[in-house]
Design a protein around this motif. Structure first.
Motif, PDB file in Angstrom:
ATOM      1  N   GLY A 297       0.799  -1.221   0.000  1.00 19.90           N
ATOM      2  CA  GLY A 297       0.000   0.000   0.000  1.00 19.90           C
ATOM      3  C   GLY A 297       0.832   1.270   0.000  1.00 19.90           C
ATOM      4  N   ALA A 298       2.165   1.129  -0.024  1.00 16.28           N
ATOM      5  CA  ALA A 298       3.018   2.321  -0.100  1.00 16.28           C
ATOM      6  C   ALA A 298       2.897   3.001  -1.453  1.00 16.28           C
ATOM      7  CB  ALA A 298       4.473   1.936   0.154  1.00 16.28           C
ATOM      8  N   LEU A 299       2.460   2.232  -2.435  1.00 15.48           N
ATOM      9  CA  LEU A 299       2.245   2.783  -3.777  1.00 15.48           C
ATOM     10  C   LEU A 299       0.889   2.287  -4.276  1.00 15.48           C
ATOM     11  CD1 LEU A 299       3.129   4.110  -6.470  1.00 15.48           C
ATOM     12  CD2 LEU A 299       4.270   1.966  -7.038  1.00 15.48           C
ATOM     13  N   ALA A 300       0.034   3.231  -4.634  1.00 15.98           N
ATOM     14  CA  ALA A 300      -1.283   2.872  -5.172  1.00 15.98           C
ATOM     15  C   ALA A 300      -1.298   3.203  -6.657  1.00 15.98           C
ATOM     16  CB  ALA A 300      -2.380   3.635  -4.445  1.00 15.98           C
ATOM     17  N   PRO A 301      -1.081   2.209  -7.512  1.00 15.74           N
ATOM     18  CA  PRO A 301      -1.008   2.503  -8.947  1.00 15.74           C
ATOM     19  C   PRO A 301      -2.305   3.080  -9.501  1.00 15.74           C
ATOM     20  CG  PRO A 301      -0.412   0.213  -8.492  1.00 15.74           C
ATOM     21  CD  PRO A 301      -0.881   0.788  -7.223  1.00 15.74           C
ATOM     22  N   ASP A 302      -3.435   2.706  -8.870  1.00 13.79           N
ATOM     23  CA  ASP A 302      -4.709   3.219  -9.390  1.00 13.79           C
ATOM     24  C   ASP A 302      -4.873   4.714  -9.130  1.00 13.79           C
ATOM     25  OD1 ASP A 302      -4.722   2.568  -6.710  1.00 13.79           O
ATOM     26  OD2 ASP A 302      -6.901   2.400  -6.623  1.00 13.79           O
TER      27      ASP A 302
ATOM     28  N   VAL B  18       5.731   8.656 -13.357  1.00 15.19           N
ATOM     29  CA  VAL B  18       6.146   8.363 -11.976  1.00 15.19           C
ATOM     30  C   VAL B  18       6.532   6.891 -11.852  1.00 15.19           C
ATOM     31  CG1 VAL B  18       5.367   8.204  -9.584  1.00 15.19           C
ATOM     32  CG2 VAL B  18       4.781  10.207 -10.945  1.00 15.19           C
ATOM     33  N   LEU B  19       5.704   6.015 -12.419  1.00 18.30           N
ATOM     34  CA  LEU B  19       5.982   4.575 -12.298  1.00 18.30           C
ATOM     35  C   LEU B  19       7.284   4.192 -12.994  1.00 18.30           C
ATOM     36  CD1 LEU B  19       2.394   3.100 -12.829  1.00 18.30           C
ATOM     37  CD2 LEU B  19       3.672   3.279 -10.686  1.00 18.30           C
ATOM     38  N   VAL B  20       7.489   4.722 -14.201  1.00 14.30           N
ATOM     39  CA  VAL B  20       8.695   4.365 -14.958  1.00 14.30           C
ATOM     40  C   VAL B  20       9.945   4.888 -14.251  1.00 14.30           C
ATOM     41  CG1 VAL B  20       9.955   4.742 -17.122  1.00 14.30           C
ATOM     42  CG2 VAL B  20       7.527   4.224 -17.179  1.00 14.30           C
ATOM     43  N   THR B  21       9.906   6.152 -13.850  1.00 11.83           N
ATOM     44  CA  THR B  21      11.101   6.711 -13.198  1.00 11.83           C
ATOM     45  C   THR B  21      11.358   6.032 -11.850  1.00 11.83           C
ATOM     46  OG1 THR B  21       9.750   8.496 -12.285  1.00 11.83           O
ATOM     47  CG2 THR B  21      10.929   8.957 -14.328  1.00 11.83           C
ATOM     48  N   LEU B  22      10.279   5.670 -11.157  1.00 14.56           N
ATOM     49  CA  LEU B  22      10.447   4.974  -9.878  1.00 14.56           C
ATOM     50  C   LEU B  22      11.103   3.610 -10.084  1.00 14.56           C
ATOM     51  CD1 LEU B  22       9.845   4.943  -6.810  1.00 14.56           C
ATOM     52  CD2 LEU B  22       7.714   3.776  -7.361  1.00 14.56           C
ATOM     53  N   PHE B  23      10.737   2.944 -11.162  1.00 15.03           N
ATOM     54  CA  PHE B  23      11.330   1.644 -11.458  1.00 15.03           C
ATOM     55  C   PHE B  23      12.845   1.775 -11.671  1.00 15.03           C
ATOM     56  CE2 PHE B  23      12.674  -1.157 -15.020  1.00 15.03           C
ATOM     57  CZ  PHE B  23      12.802  -2.313 -14.280  1.00 15.03           C
ATOM     58  N   PHE B  24      13.239   2.756 -12.464  1.00 11.78           N
ATOM     59  CA  PHE B  24      14.675   2.921 -12.711  1.00 11.78           C
ATOM     60  C   PHE B  24      15.404   3.373 -11.447  1.00 11.78           C
ATOM     61  CE2 PHE B  24      13.352   3.044 -17.200  1.00 11.78           C
ATOM     62  CZ  PHE B  24      14.232   2.087 -17.682  1.00 11.78           C
ATOM     63  N   ALA B  25      14.748   4.211 -10.640  1.00 13.87           N
ATOM     64  CA  ALA B  25      15.380   4.625  -9.383  1.00 13.87           C
ATOM     65  C   ALA B  25      15.572   3.420  -8.458  1.00 13.87           C
ATOM     66  CB  ALA B  25      14.538   5.696  -8.708  1.00 13.87           C
ATOM     67  N   SER B  26      14.578   2.544  -8.412  1.00 13.62           N
ATOM     68  CA  SER B  26      14.683   1.346  -7.572  1.00 13.62           C
ATOM     69  C   SER B  26      15.841   0.465  -8.031  1.00 13.62           C
ATOM     70  CB  SER B  26      13.382   0.535  -7.635  1.00 13.62           C
ATOM     71  OG  SER B  26      12.285   1.322  -7.283  1.00 13.62           O
ATOM     72  N   ALA B  27      15.891   0.221  -9.344  1.00 17.95           N
ATOM     73  CA  ALA B  27      16.952  -0.632  -9.883  1.00 17.95           C
ATOM     74  C   ALA B  27      18.323  -0.013  -9.622  1.00 17.95           C
ATOM     75  CB  ALA B  27      16.745  -0.842 -11.379  1.00 17.95           C
ATOM     76  N   GLN B  28      18.418   1.295  -9.817  1.00 18.16           N
ATOM     77  CA  GLN B  28      19.717   1.943  -9.649  1.00 18.16           C
ATOM     78  C   GLN B  28      20.142   1.970  -8.187  1.00 18.16           C
ATOM     79  OE1 GLN B  28      22.486   2.212 -11.073  1.00 18.16           O
ATOM     80  NE2 GLN B  28      21.921   3.653 -12.675  1.00 18.16           N
TER      81      GLN B  28
END
Lengths: 222, 166
Positions: free
Chosen positions: A53-58, A76-86
């Motif tokens: 529940g920390a992220l609500a995609p809807d 937001v979702l795309v940049t968050l994904f790359f930030a997580s991976a990095q």
């Protein structure tokens, strides 16, 4: 969530993490892209965030939102994904046995968190502890064990340590600036995570409390 | 209305920032000069310092290769000009050339420079019309450098001492 946070602050913070997480100061300065395994870990972290529940995609992507807002949410979702991976890539040692151990540790941790189904607060606390510990191990402990400079006693201990571990723990020593930059990136990533649109509590479908005045108005069965 | 402006502005800033980061990862600039030079080259605003380039040429023609490279580096700090990079590669070739042996380290740096020059040139084609040179294209220079790095039976040919520097 305000439009400014969704369209400006969150993507910019996440992109900054993606930039700084790969920065390795040295001669020359190098930008290291995330490994394939870091991408997998980033995806798992996204799953953990959604599940807790920390992220609500809807709240970022849905049919009820205007198209422009959905584009911002997708950003937001795309940049968050790359930030997580990095972030995972920045915290994983560059080579040897520590790289394998850290990778396995992160993978098991993500899978375990998915299975445990913690709530938002606990996930954020857990991530802060995990990233903090990984940072200390990678940038303080391993650097100290691998640093060739120092007194004679230190070098003797290092030689003994390398002999015992067959040299599999030694790492290229990070430039001090790399540690500071990575620390800033981790803090910024945690701030980004805590600023994400969280899952809202569902409206209650339980009992409706009626007041005595309702009885007077004939809304209660006699 | 205000919300739409914020969303469009945010989207634009995000896309530009993401493209910049992608460019940085792809190009791997090692210095601030390379970053600014690369960005100005992307919008067609990058120029070589002509005076420094001429200084480099003068040094190059007097066989002062280290000085020539220093001047060429000043002329093209972002390493974005194919002609300057060609001369830098050529200086490594001439400095590293020997009648009996080549300096592998200089040749290796020469290959890096000529590869940079080829990558920067339109369609990878570089032809330098300089009568003082004996190699006029990046392709020939690259082959010359590659050949110098190779170890084979021809290295033992005693007639090698009669060959000439290009």
């Amino acid at each position: 969530m305000t439009p400014a946070r969704e369209a400006v602050y969150l993507p910019l913070m996440a992109l900054t993490v993606a930039l700084l997480g790969g920065l390795r100061i040295g001669a020359p300065v190098v930008l290291v892209p995330p490994s394939l395994f870091a991408l997998v870990l980033g995806l798992l972290l996204m799953g953990v965030l959604v599940q807790s529940g920390a992220l609500a995609p809807d709240r970022l992507l849905s049919e009820s939102r205007p198209p422009l807002a959905n584009v911002n949410g997708f950003g937001v979702l795309v940049t968050l994904f790359f930030a997580s991976a990095q972030t995972f890539a920045a915290l994983t040692p560059d080579s040897g046995l520590p790289r394998v151990l850290f990778s396995v540790y992160f993978l098991v941790l993500m899978l375990n968190t998915l299975a445990a189904r913690p709530d938002r607060v606990r996930v954020l606390q857990s991530l802060a502890v995990t990233f903090g510990a990984a940072f200390v191990l990678n940038f303080v402990v391993l650097d100290a064990l691998s640093d060739p400079e120092g007194g004679r006693l230190k070098r003797v201990l290092q030689v003994l340590f390398e002999g015992i571990t067959l040299g599999v723990l030694s790492q290229p020593v990070h430039h001090p600036a790399t540690g500071y930059i990575t620390f800033f990136a981790i803090v910024l990533f945690l701030v980004t995570l805590s600023s994400l649109p969280r899952r809202l509590p569902r409206p209650s479908r339980g009992l409706t409390v009626l007041q005595p005045a309702d009885h007077d108005r004939g809304q209660l069965p006699r | 209305m205000r919300e739409t402006v914020v969303r469009i502005s945010g989207l634009t800033i995000t896309v530009v920032y993401a493209v910049l980061i992608g460019w940085l990862y792809a190009r791997q600039p090692a210095t601030i000069a390379e970053v600014t030079g690369g960005l100005s080259a992307a919008i067609g605003a990058y120029h070589v310092d002509q005076q420094a380039f001429e200084d480099g040429l003068q040094f190059f023609r007097r066989d002062q290769f280290s000085e020539a490279r220093a001047a060429f580096a000043r002329a093209d700090p972002a390493q974005r000009n194919s002609r300057t990079q060609f001369y830098i590669a050529y200086s490594y070739y001439r400095q590293g050339w020997g009648r009996l042996y080549q300096d592998d380290e200089l040749y290796r740096q020469g290959i890096e420079a000529v590869d940079r020059a080829i990558a920067l040139a339109p369609a990878g084609r570089i032809v330098v019309d300089d009568p003082t040179l004996r190699i006029h294209t990046a392709d020939e220079l690259k082959v010359e450098l590659d050949t110098g790095m190779r170890r084979d039976a021809s290295d033992l040919n005693p007639l090698r001492i009669f060959r000439e520097r290009k």
